[in-house]
Design an enzyme around this catalytic site. Structure first.
Site, PDB file in Angstrom:
ATOM      1  N   GLU A 142      21.986  54.581  15.756  1.00 59.72           N
ATOM      2  CA  GLU A 142      22.058  55.018  14.365  1.00 59.72           C
ATOM      3  C   GLU A 142      20.829  55.844  13.988  1.00 59.72           C
ATOM      4  O   GLU A 142      20.940  56.890  13.346  1.00 59.72           O
ATOM      5  CB  GLU A 142      22.192  53.812  13.441  1.00 59.72           C
ATOM      6  CG  GLU A 142      23.550  53.143  13.480  1.00 59.72           C
ATOM      7  CD  GLU A 142      24.676  54.081  13.096  1.00 59.72           C
ATOM      8  OE1 GLU A 142      24.544  54.792  12.087  1.00 59.72           O
ATOM      9  OE2 GLU A 142      25.689  54.117  13.816  1.00 59.72           O
TER      10      GLU A 142
ATOM     11  N   HIS B 222      26.369  61.573  16.650  1.00 65.84           N
ATOM     12  CA  HIS B 222      26.843  60.475  17.502  1.00 65.84           C
ATOM     13  C   HIS B 222      27.646  61.027  18.684  1.00 65.84           C
ATOM     14  O   HIS B 222      27.486  60.578  19.819  1.00 65.84           O
ATOM     15  CB  HIS B 222      27.740  59.530  16.700  1.00 65.84           C
ATOM     16  CG  HIS B 222      27.005  58.481  15.926  1.00 65.84           C
ATOM     17  ND1 HIS B 222      26.093  57.619  16.498  1.00 65.84           N
ATOM     18  CD2 HIS B 222      27.064  58.125  14.610  1.00 65.84           C
ATOM     19  CE1 HIS B 222      25.621  56.791  15.583  1.00 65.84           C
ATOM     20  NE2 HIS B 222      26.183  57.086  14.426  1.00 65.84           N
TER      21      HIS B 222
ATOM     22  N   HIS C 135      25.299  63.502  10.765  1.00 65.92           N
ATOM     23  CA  HIS C 135      25.061  62.205  11.407  1.00 65.92           C
ATOM     24  C   HIS C 135      26.199  61.845  12.343  1.00 65.92           C
ATOM     25  O   HIS C 135      25.976  61.431  13.492  1.00 65.92           O
ATOM     26  CB  HIS C 135      24.907  61.136  10.316  1.00 65.92           C
ATOM     27  CG  HIS C 135      24.844  59.736  10.836  1.00 65.92           C
ATOM     28  ND1 HIS C 135      23.664  59.114  11.158  1.00 65.92           N
ATOM     29  CD2 HIS C 135      25.830  58.830  11.099  1.00 65.92           C
ATOM     30  CE1 HIS C 135      23.910  57.883  11.590  1.00 65.92           C
ATOM     31  NE2 HIS C 135      25.222  57.699  11.561  1.00 65.92           N
ATOM     32  N   GLU C 136      27.439  62.011  11.878  1.00 70.64           N
ATOM     33  CA  GLU C 136      28.589  61.618  12.702  1.00 70.64           C
ATOM     34  C   GLU C 136      28.757  62.541  13.911  1.00 70.64           C
ATOM     35  O   GLU C 136      29.065  62.080  15.009  1.00 70.64           O
ATOM     36  CB  GLU C 136      29.866  61.606  11.851  1.00 70.64           C
ATOM     37  CG  GLU C 136      29.843  60.598  10.710  1.00 70.64           C
ATOM     38  CD  GLU C 136      29.598  59.171  11.170  1.00 70.64           C
ATOM     39  OE1 GLU C 136      29.915  58.846  12.324  1.00 70.64           O
ATOM     40  OE2 GLU C 136      29.073  58.371  10.366  1.00 70.64           O
TER      41      GLU C 136
END
Length: 271
Positions: A199, A140, A136-137
């Site tokens: 997100e 980004h 997820h990070e």
């Protein structure tokens, strides 16, 4: 009126010129600041952060963070090469650090600098849970969300300037009301939905990254359920920068089959 028209035309031209297409989504995104300017600043901030915090190295957990990070990086490289962008990560300087901190958090700077806090490890529990977080990070960063937020902030400021010009001849009270309304409205209907979409986008791309890296994307659901149980009372979704846990889990369940299907292109098969 003439000043307003000129300002609007200039703002439109800047918006048109300041866009880039992301290879992972095919979407056109705001890019008023180039990564060649963002990355050096991010690297400097990362180094400063590490000097001010206790970095854990050599432990089983620290090795796990690095191991998962490398697999996620390699997954990103495979995916980008497959879509014809093998040089997309050429300016990235990957690092994966475990930092002692009770906060339930992790982040990835633009350019691949990653920090995982020890406080999130009891919730990740295993490598698949950690891959959910790190995927997820990293997503980004690959999606240039930092660049987009900076660009959106610049447009928000430009809008405030334009409004100031438009109401410049009004009373001080009218100007104050207009600026207050603009600030609240641009935040509620602009920046917050913008952040929530980031997100959700990072959730989806992160799911694919962890799948290509060999981690079963189904592990993402129990992880986010544990996250939901670990937090306090959350604000209503429309007032938050993040989607609600229920929305997030529902979306992940819908995306898991797609993530598994994508992983098969790289020889990863889940039962």
């Amino acid at each position: 009126m003439k000043r307003i028209i000129i300002f609007s035309l200039c703002s439109g031209l800047v918006l048109l010129m300041g866009c880039a297409t992301n290879p992972l989504t095919g979407k056109s995104t705001l890019a008023l600041v180039d990564n060649s300017s963002i990355f050096p600043s991010a690297f400097q901030q990362y180094d400063s952060f590490l000097k001010e915090h206790k970095v854990i190295s050599g432990t089983a957990d620290a090795k796990k963070v690095e191991r998962v990070g490398i697999k996620i990086k390699e997954a990103a490289q495979k995916w980008l090469a497959a879509v014809g962008q093998p040089n997309y990560l050429k300016d990235y300087q990957w690092e994966y650090k475990l930092v002692e901190d009770k906060a339930v958090n992790a982040w990835c700077m633009p350019g691949g600098k990653i920090v995982v806090y020890t406080g999130i490890l009891p919730i990740t529990q295993d490598e698949a849970g950690l891959a959910t977080v790190m995927g997820h990070e990293v997503a980004h960063a690959l999606l240039n969300h930092g660049q987009q937020r900076m660009s959106a902030g610049m447009l928000q400021q430009a809008g405030a300037v334009g409004l100031g010009v438009a109401v410049g001849e009004k009373s001080a009270e009218t100007q104050a009301i207009a600026m207050t309304a603009y600030g609240a409205g641009s935040q509620m209907f602009g920046m917050l939905p913008f952040s929530r979409s980031h997100e959700s986008e990072a959730d989806k791309i992160g799911l694919i990254l962890m799948s290509i890296a060999g981690y079963n994307p189904e592990a993402s659901v129990p992880f986010w359920e544990r996250m939901g149980g670990a937090g306090g009372q959350s604000p209503p979704e429309f007032m938050s920068t993040h989607p609600s846990h229920d929305t997030r889990v529902s979306n992940l369940k819908k995306w898991i089959p797609e993530a598994k299907k994508e992983a098969t292109k790289y020889g990863v098969i889940f039962k």
